[in-house]
Design an enzyme around this catalytic site. Structure first.
Site, PDB file in Angstrom:
ATOM      1  N   ARG A   1       0.838  -1.193   0.000  1.00  0.00           N
ATOM      2  CA  ARG A   1       0.000   0.000   0.000  1.00  0.00           C
ATOM      3  C   ARG A   1       0.877   1.248   0.000  1.00  0.00           C
ATOM      4  NH1 ARG A   1      -1.975  -3.633   3.883  1.00  0.00           N
ATOM      5  NH2 ARG A   1      -4.076  -4.443   3.450  1.00  0.00           N
TER       6      ARG A   1
ATOM      7  N   LYS B   1      -1.989  -2.813   7.989  1.00  0.00           N
ATOM      8  CA  LYS B   1      -3.121  -2.441   8.830  1.00  0.00           C
ATOM      9  C   LYS B   1      -3.027  -3.164  10.169  1.00  0.00           C
ATOM     10  CE  LYS B   1      -6.350  -1.370   5.102  1.00  0.00           C
ATOM     11  NZ  LYS B   1      -7.667  -1.676   4.495  1.00  0.00           N
TER      12      LYS B   1
ATOM     13  N   HIS C   1      -4.604   3.513  -6.083  1.00  0.00           N
ATOM     14  CA  HIS C   1      -4.554   2.110  -5.662  1.00  0.00           C
ATOM     15  C   HIS C   1      -4.388   1.170  -6.855  1.00  0.00           C
ATOM     16  CE1 HIS C   1      -4.692   0.292  -1.779  1.00  0.00           C
ATOM     17  NE2 HIS C   1      -5.610  -0.599  -2.089  1.00  0.00           N
TER      18      HIS C   1
ATOM     19  N   ARG D   1      -1.385  -1.259  -7.054  1.00  0.00           N
ATOM     20  CA  ARG D   1      -1.486  -2.436  -6.171  1.00  0.00           C
ATOM     21  C   ARG D   1      -2.401  -3.488  -6.808  1.00  0.00           C
ATOM     22  NH1 ARG D   1      -1.341  -4.349  -0.698  1.00  0.00           N
ATOM     23  NH2 ARG D   1      -3.369  -4.926   0.164  1.00  0.00           N
TER      24      ARG D   1
ATOM     25  N   HIS E   1      -3.569  -9.399   3.217  1.00  0.00           N
ATOM     26  CA  HIS E   1      -4.992  -9.572   3.491  1.00  0.00           C
ATOM     27  C   HIS E   1      -5.190 -10.616   4.595  1.00  0.00           C
ATOM     28  CE1 HIS E   1      -6.261  -8.144  -0.807  1.00  0.00           C
ATOM     29  NE2 HIS E   1      -6.007  -7.138   0.021  1.00  0.00           N
TER      30      HIS E   1
ATOM     31  N   TYR F   1      -9.342 -10.616  -7.191  1.00  0.00           N
ATOM     32  CA  TYR F   1      -8.369 -10.561  -8.273  1.00  0.00           C
ATOM     33  C   TYR F   1      -8.497 -11.749  -9.223  1.00  0.00           C
ATOM     34  CZ  TYR F   1      -6.475  -6.774  -5.576  1.00  0.00           C
ATOM     35  OH  TYR F   1      -6.353  -5.582  -4.892  1.00  0.00           O
TER      36      TYR F   1
END
Length: 317
Positions: free
Chosen positions: A174, A198, A263, A266, A289, A298
């Site tokens: 990110r 995150k 984004h 990515r 993730h 994806y």
């Protein structure tokens, strides 16, 4: 609706509701390790909920019930809130009622009974490999031209931009993770970078040789031009020497990748990994993730691109 500033009781709310909102904000920041963006969004949503509850005659958190939650969310829907926004606001309301229940403010938690529409999953923007190659080559050429012209600062910024794009595409990290990188986070021997995603979760991501070459050039030739007492250990720097700001990094992506959304690089890297034969679990680890369901989108992107190629190429498609 803005979040309560500095976690103080919000103006316009009775003391009990304002204090509950402030405590909830502190809980989000200190215990759940959410990003500042998510904390602000959740606080703003819950403040909106509590203001609605106050207008309905609810003066303390223990009086919140399912009818109040539903009427608030219905009002958001009637005001034209998008499905994704409604889903987030419902999640914020459930997080607050769960916290209120744990604190003993609510005898029963009405949150699990609150249903919100699921956000539609929009397939992300993905660039073709040729588009990425062209953008990376142009950015590198620009750095070389500026360097040859003797424009030290401009050349340093161009080297930085080239390294930023190469690293984002090579690792699919990110923008915020890239800006948080320190120089020590790059392991050239193992060809990896260590990032904090995150929830402050650490992960190690592989990086290719072109990105490492761009990083080496930036660190050896570009970074020393911009570095000053504000730089610290930051890998990437802004024009004034401080750590690169995410807004600047997003602008680099937007300007160099044909107005693509920040984004997009990515999304593009993840899709190209899958198209190149990487398994879903590996891509999930690279992206950071928690759930494979998040990465699953994806595979849909790859399938749509395959169908588009088929329709274009097959004579009887």
């Amino acid at each position: 609706m803005a979040a309560a500033q500095g976690n103080r009781p919000a103006e316009g709310l009775p003391a009990a509701l304002g204090s509950a909102l402030a405590e909830f904000g502190r809980h989000l920041e200190s215990e759940r390790a959410l990003s500042q963006h998510t904390v602000r969004a959740y606080q703003g949503d819950v403040q909106s909920l509590l203001e609605h509850a106050w207008r309905q005659g609810v003066g303390e958190p223990g009086a919140l019930d399912l009818a109040t939650l539903r009427s608030w969310l219905a009002g958001q829907y009637e005001a034209g809130a998008a499905r994704a926004t409604l889903a987030r606001r419902g999640a914020a309301a459930r997080a607050f009622t769960a916290y209120a229940h744990r604190r003993g403010w609510l005898t029963a938690d009405p949150g699990p009974q609150l249903r919100t529409p699921k956000a539609r999953r929009v397939l992300p923007q993905v660039l073709r490999r040729e588009e990425v190659d062209e953008a990376l080559a142009e950015t590198e050429d620009r750095a070389q031209r500026e360097s040859a012209a003797g424009e030290q600062v401009t050349a340093a910024l161009a080297m930085r931009d080239a390294a930023v794009l190469e690293l984002l595409y090579a690792t699919a990290i990110r923008v915020s993770e890239l800006c948080g990188l320190d120089a020590a986070g790059v392991d050239r021997e193992r060809r990896t970078v260590r990032v904090f995603g995150k929830g402050a979760k650490e992960r190690v991501v592989p990086v290719g040789l072109p990105a490492l070459r761009a990083l080496t050039r930036w660190e050896e030739e570009g970074r020393p031009v911009l570095a000053n007492e504000r730089s610290g250990q930051a890998l990437f720097l802004g024009a004034k020497g401080g750590r690169l700001d995410p807004r600047t990094a997003r602008r680099i992506v937007h300007e160099r990748l044909q107005d693509a959304a920040p984004h997009a690089i990515r999304h593009t890297a993840a899709t190209h990994l899958l198209e190149g034969g990487a398994d879903l679990r590996s891509v999930q680890e690279i992206l950071g993730h928690v759930s494979p369901a998040t990465t699953q989108i994806y595979t849909h992107v790859s399938a749509e691109r395959l169908k588009a190629t088929y329709r274009q190429a097959h004579p009887r498609a």
